[in-house]
Design a protein around this motif. Structure first.
Motif, PDB file in Angstrom:
ATOM      1  N   GLY A   7      -3.810 -11.068  -7.002  1.00 17.41           N
ATOM      2  CA  GLY A   7      -4.004  -9.838  -6.259  1.00 17.41           C
ATOM      3  C   GLY A   7      -3.396  -8.677  -7.044  1.00 17.41           C
ATOM      4  O   GLY A   7      -2.571  -8.873  -7.932  1.00 17.41           O
ATOM      5  N   LYS A   8      -3.828  -7.458  -6.686  1.00 19.41           N
ATOM      6  CA  LYS A   8      -3.364  -6.301  -7.449  1.00 19.41           C
ATOM      7  C   LYS A   8      -3.335  -5.066  -6.557  1.00 19.41           C
ATOM      8  O   LYS A   8      -4.164  -4.908  -5.679  1.00 19.41           O
ATOM      9  N   GLY A   9      -2.369  -4.195  -6.822  1.00 16.78           N
ATOM     10  CA  GLY A   9      -2.300  -2.934  -6.104  1.00 16.78           C
ATOM     11  C   GLY A   9      -0.881  -2.580  -5.733  1.00 16.78           C
ATOM     12  O   GLY A   9       0.087  -3.042  -6.343  1.00 16.78           O
ATOM     13  N   ASN A  10      -0.759  -1.786  -4.690  1.00 17.92           N
ATOM     14  CA  ASN A  10       0.524  -1.330  -4.186  1.00 17.92           C
ATOM     15  C   ASN A  10       1.220  -2.504  -3.488  1.00 17.92           C
ATOM     16  O   ASN A  10       0.659  -3.089  -2.568  1.00 17.92           O
ATOM     17  N   PRO A  11       2.458  -2.842  -3.891  1.00 21.36           N
ATOM     18  CA  PRO A  11       3.149  -3.961  -3.240  1.00 21.36           C
ATOM     19  C   PRO A  11       3.615  -3.658  -1.815  1.00 21.36           C
ATOM     20  O   PRO A  11       4.119  -4.540  -1.133  1.00 21.36           O
ATOM     21  N   ASP A  12       3.431  -2.412  -1.376  1.00 25.07           N
ATOM     22  CA  ASP A  12       3.745  -2.029   0.003  1.00 25.07           C
ATOM     23  C   ASP A  12       2.504  -1.354   0.614  1.00 25.07           C
ATOM     24  O   ASP A  12       2.522  -0.172   0.945  1.00 25.07           O
ATOM     25  N   PRO A  13       1.402  -2.115   0.730  1.00 32.99           N
ATOM     26  CA  PRO A  13       0.128  -1.510   1.129  1.00 32.99           C
ATOM     27  C   PRO A  13      -0.022  -1.305   2.631  1.00 32.99           C
ATOM     28  O   PRO A  13       0.567  -2.027   3.429  1.00 32.99           O
ATOM     29  N   LYS A  14      -0.818  -0.316   2.984  1.00 31.31           N
ATOM     30  CA  LYS A  14      -1.234  -0.149   4.378  1.00 31.31           C
ATOM     31  C   LYS A  14      -2.414  -1.082   4.662  1.00 31.31           C
ATOM     32  O   LYS A  14      -2.552  -1.629   5.729  1.00 31.31           O
ATOM     33  N   ILE A  15      -3.302  -1.228   3.642  1.00 31.40           N
ATOM     34  CA  ILE A  15      -4.525  -2.018   3.804  1.00 31.40           C
ATOM     35  C   ILE A  15      -4.590  -3.071   2.706  1.00 31.40           C
ATOM     36  O   ILE A  15      -4.289  -2.798   1.548  1.00 31.40           O
ATOM     37  N   CYS A  16      -5.021  -4.282   3.083  1.00 34.73           N
ATOM     38  CA  CYS A  16      -5.251  -5.363   2.128  1.00 34.73           C
ATOM     39  C   CYS A  16      -6.726  -5.762   2.231  1.00 34.73           C
ATOM     40  O   CYS A  16      -7.181  -6.169   3.295  1.00 34.73           O
ATOM     41  N   GLU A  94      -1.728 -20.070  -0.016  1.00 38.60           N
ATOM     42  CA  GLU A  94      -1.272 -19.077  -0.995  1.00 38.60           C
ATOM     43  C   GLU A  94      -1.595 -17.666  -0.507  1.00 38.60           C
ATOM     44  O   GLU A  94      -0.767 -16.753  -0.613  1.00 38.60           O
ATOM     45  N   LEU A  95      -2.789 -17.479   0.048  1.00 41.14           N
ATOM     46  CA  LEU A  95      -3.181 -16.180   0.584  1.00 41.14           C
ATOM     47  C   LEU A  95      -2.275 -15.787   1.751  1.00 41.14           C
ATOM     48  O   LEU A  95      -1.838 -14.629   1.844  1.00 41.14           O
ATOM     49  N   ARG A  96      -1.964 -16.723   2.622  1.00 44.17           N
ATOM     50  CA  ARG A  96      -1.063 -16.435   3.759  1.00 44.17           C
ATOM     51  C   ARG A  96       0.302 -15.970   3.269  1.00 44.17           C
ATOM     52  O   ARG A  96       0.880 -15.021   3.806  1.00 44.17           O
ATOM     53  N   ARG A  97       0.839 -16.649   2.248  1.00 43.82           N
ATOM     54  CA  ARG A  97       2.140 -16.240   1.691  1.00 43.82           C
ATOM     55  C   ARG A  97       2.054 -14.843   1.074  1.00 43.82           C
ATOM     56  O   ARG A  97       2.955 -14.018   1.238  1.00 43.82           O
ATOM     57  N   GLU A  98       0.944 -14.579   0.397  1.00 43.23           N
ATOM     58  CA  GLU A  98       0.731 -13.263  -0.217  1.00 43.23           C
ATOM     59  C   GLU A  98       0.710 -12.175   0.854  1.00 43.23           C
ATOM     60  O   GLU A  98       1.383 -11.148   0.734  1.00 43.23           O
ATOM     61  N   ILE A  99      -0.033 -12.410   1.932  1.00 49.18           N
ATOM     62  CA  ILE A  99      -0.130 -11.438   3.023  1.00 49.18           C
ATOM     63  C   ILE A  99       1.216 -11.269   3.719  1.00 49.18           C
ATOM     64  O   ILE A  99       1.630 -10.142   4.026  1.00 49.18           O
ATOM     65  N   ASP A 100       1.915 -12.363   3.952  1.00 50.23           N
ATOM     66  CA  ASP A 100       3.239 -12.276   4.586  1.00 50.23           C
ATOM     67  C   ASP A 100       4.196 -11.433   3.749  1.00 50.23           C
ATOM     68  O   ASP A 100       4.976 -10.647   4.282  1.00 50.23           O
ATOM     69  N   GLN A 101       4.153 -11.608   2.451  1.00 49.47           N
ATOM     70  CA  GLN A 101       5.035 -10.852   1.558  1.00 49.47           C
ATOM     71  C   GLN A 101       4.675  -9.369   1.541  1.00 49.47           C
ATOM     72  O   GLN A 101       5.548  -8.503   1.535  1.00 49.47           O
ATOM     73  N   LEU A 102       3.390  -9.062   1.544  1.00 47.23           N
ATOM     74  CA  LEU A 102       2.917  -7.668   1.485  1.00 47.23           C
ATOM     75  C   LEU A 102       3.095  -6.953   2.825  1.00 47.23           C
ATOM     76  O   LEU A 102       3.357  -5.767   2.863  1.00 47.23           O
ATOM     77  N   ASN A 105      -0.650  -3.240   7.162  1.00 47.74           N
ATOM     78  CA  ASN A 105      -0.995  -2.900   8.543  1.00 47.74           C
ATOM     79  C   ASN A 105      -2.390  -3.425   8.918  1.00 47.74           C
ATOM     80  O   ASN A 105      -2.625  -3.745  10.079  1.00 47.74           O
ATOM     81  N   ILE A 106      -3.289  -3.461   7.929  1.00 48.81           N
ATOM     82  CA  ILE A 106      -4.681  -3.812   8.192  1.00 48.81           C
ATOM     83  C   ILE A 106      -5.161  -4.813   7.147  1.00 48.81           C
ATOM     84  O   ILE A 106      -4.909  -4.635   5.955  1.00 48.81           O
ATOM     85  N   LEU A 107      -5.878  -5.838   7.591  1.00 53.79           N
ATOM     86  CA  LEU A 107      -6.564  -6.773   6.685  1.00 53.79           C
ATOM     87  C   LEU A 107      -8.063  -6.516   6.787  1.00 53.79           C
ATOM     88  O   LEU A 107      -8.593  -6.455   7.890  1.00 53.79           O
ATOM     89  N   VAL A 108      -8.704  -6.386   5.633  1.00 58.06           N
ATOM     90  CA  VAL A 108     -10.153  -6.180   5.610  1.00 58.06           C
ATOM     91  C   VAL A 108     -10.786  -7.297   4.794  1.00 58.06           C
ATOM     92  O   VAL A 108     -10.754  -7.275   3.560  1.00 58.06           O
TER      93      VAL A 108
END
Length: 109
Positions: A7-16, A94-102, A105-108
């Protein structure tokens, strides 16, 4: 040989934004959403006034999988992943851990 695309981007994202699996272009650039889907995503974000750099892009699977045939019966996502040795359950964890860490506010998907 499969290439891991993180994954790539802002490590403190509003949207994933979450795709299925990397494409050839994404493997080359080691970045999610840079192929045709990424270009479309960029257009939509631009029209909405949202900066891609402020958000996170990733995929359920971090390795590419075979595409569905252009003509004929569609092959389920899990079977296409397993055909190249990808454990879908481990990928989802792995995706769940990634989302938990990030903690976006919104998952798309």
């Amino acid at each position: 040989m499969n290439i891991y695309v993180p994954g790539k981007g802002n490590p403190d994202p509003k949207i994933c934004f979450i795709g299925e699996a990397p494409s050839y272009e994404e493997e080359k650039e080691l970045t999610p959403f840079v192929g045709p889907s990424g270009k479309f995503l960029n257009l939509l974000l631009s029209e909405a006034g949202i900066s891609r750099e402020q958000n996170w892009t990733t995929n359920v699977l971090k390795y590419s999988i075979p595409s569905n045939p252009k003509h004929g019966k569609k092959i389920p996502f899990q079977l296409r992943a397993r055909s190249v040795g990808i454990d879908v359950d481990k990928s989802i964890e792995e995706l769940r851990r990634e989302i938990d860490q990030l903690n976006p506010n919104i998952l798309v998907p």
